[in-house]
Each structure stands twice: as structure tokens, then as C-alpha cells.
Design a protein around this motif. Sequence first.
Motif: not given
Length: 358
Positions: A324, A326, A330, A333-334, A337-338, A343, A347
Motif C-alpha cells: 500500500e 503512502i 501518512d 496513521s500507517a 494501522r501496522l 495492512v 506499507f
Amino acid sequence: MAKSQDQNKAFGWAANDKSGVLSPFHFSRRENGENDVTVTILFCGVCHSDLHTIKNDWGFSHYPIIPGHEIVGIATKVGKNVTKFKEGDRVGVGVIIGSCQSCESCNQDLENYCPQLVYTYNSRSSDGTRNQGGYSDKIVVDQRFVLSFPDGLPSDSGAPLLCAGITVYSPMKYYGMTEEKGKHLGVSGLGGLGHIAVKIGKAFGLKVTVISRSSEKESEAIDRLGADSFLVTTDSQKMKDAIGTMDFVLDTVSAEHSLLPLFSLLKVNGKLVALGLPEKPLQLPIFPLVLGRKMVGGSQIGGMKETQEMLDFCAKHNIVADIELIKMSDINSAMDRLAKSDVRYRFVIDVANSINSA
């Protein structure tokens, strides 16, 4: 040294404390030396180790930290002694950027096991310089630790191979998984490491079973990644049926978990290889190890020669990470999420197109 560093200004995103929040950070790289390559960074993968390090989960983080060790870029300056690269070459920089270059491990192309190993970030070079990683606009690296990025291998989805790829490739070679086609490999955990392990394992001719806590990723493991089967550890009947069916298990899980179910899956003489790095020690069940003549081992990335071999292998077999892409802005926020395993499956930061506007 300070004067020359002041002349080589750089910019990245750094964590300043264990909150792990990354923010813009101005710093200096060393000047390009006689043996160095300066790399303008295009893309950098986001590894789970980056998250552990900025949060100080392992207890040895030194702030400020610019993470990132899955770096692809363009060589923009080379020292006069550099013979392997020229300006304009597409290159990679992985987990390590230095070693003593003279010990037994280094002489065997196993720089990753050198006692004086220097990591790409959260480390210091021999001159005391603090090293910062690839969430930045450029990096200066000794030519021995720079890799040629093969034609045909995409810069963005190829970047995670510089850590995740070699982390699964090296143990497959060392522990004999590639010596005979058709052997049965279990891959525990289908994340950044696991999904690449499936692809490389299949390219080596192995039968690959993904081992996971839930069936959530079953269809994509089989239909998209090419796994032969999928085993859910909470399904007691299927786990019972799978006892003693695997020759090898690669354990990529970085969270605390039990090893006993994985040992049960191995045949006599089977090998369990740990790749994930949980925050707390795991318990090692001795009875199944002894009574089944089973082995447990570990593996950390690979040396420079083997890493180049891995990149060439992946280019030949069209193996890349599922990513993904990015922007630099970002990244926080990544990271959130990780931490939640949200994911598919890695990322990658589009550094060149977003770091200055972040």
C-alpha cells in the motif's frame, strides 16, 4: 567532521520519544567519502521493526530516530574508489550499512553476523556518527553495503525485499529448504514476512501451507499468493490432521505466542525457524523437541552477497511485495494501522514525491 556534516544537510521524519510519533526533522549526513555512494531516496518500506524501534519495545532505542531500512533510490554521487556503481544507477540499501569487514563472518559474506555490525538506523558508525534511516531524502553508504537493484524489479513493491525478502530467503537456503522440490513448508503468520515467504517458497518448488489464527486471509493466501493450503490453529480437528506433516515451519509471528502447536506439525527431523521478534521471550517446549528429533533455529536477514542473490532471484521469478503506497505525511496513521496488522501486506512510502511537501 561536524563541519563536513553541516555541509550535507538532509531532511526526514523522526521519532523523538517512545510515543513513536514521527515528525519533520532536519539533520546532516556525512560527506560522500572515497568509498561511499550517496543515494537519493525514491521509496522506503515500513517494517514492523521500525514500529518496535520508535516505540522502544525492545529497550535499546536512542532518540531521535529516523527509521527505514528498505530503501530504493538513485546513486547521485560516488567516491573515487567506488567500482560497483556509477551516478544514475538504481540501488538499494537494506538493514545494515557497516561491519568490521575483516572478521570470520565478514570474510564469509555474513556481514549480518559481524560483532561490529552497524544497522541502518538507531546505531552509530565507528566515528561516532549517529545513523538515520530511509524515511528521509538521502543517505550516504559504503559501497559494500549498497545493492544493485535489478532491471524489471519495481522500485516501490521491490523495496520490502531488502528486509522482508532476505529475512525469509536466507533461512530457506541455510536450513536446506531449497535442496529438494516438493518438501512441505509451513508459514506461520501471513503479514509482511509471511506473504513473501509464500511467494519465494513456491518459486523454490515447495508445498506451502499458511498457518494462521483465523480463516480471514484464507482465500487471498491460496488464490492470490499461491499457497497450497491454509491451516487455522483454532480448528482442533484440522490441527490434529496436520500433525507430523511438515518438513519445515517458518515462524514469522512477532507477537507473543505458543510454539507447541508449531512443533506438533513437524515431521521427525523437522525444523522450526524463528524469524519474528516478540517483545517477551517465548517458552521452548523440550519434550516434542527431544522425542521427535526436531530442531529449532533462528535467522537474521543475510549478508550482502546473499541479499543481491535474493534480489536477482526475485526479479527472475517476478516476486514483489503486495504493498500500500503512502505519502510521508501518512506515516503516523500507517504506524497505528501496522500495530493492528491492518495492512495488506507492506506499507511503502513514496519518499521522493511526498517528503518535501509533507
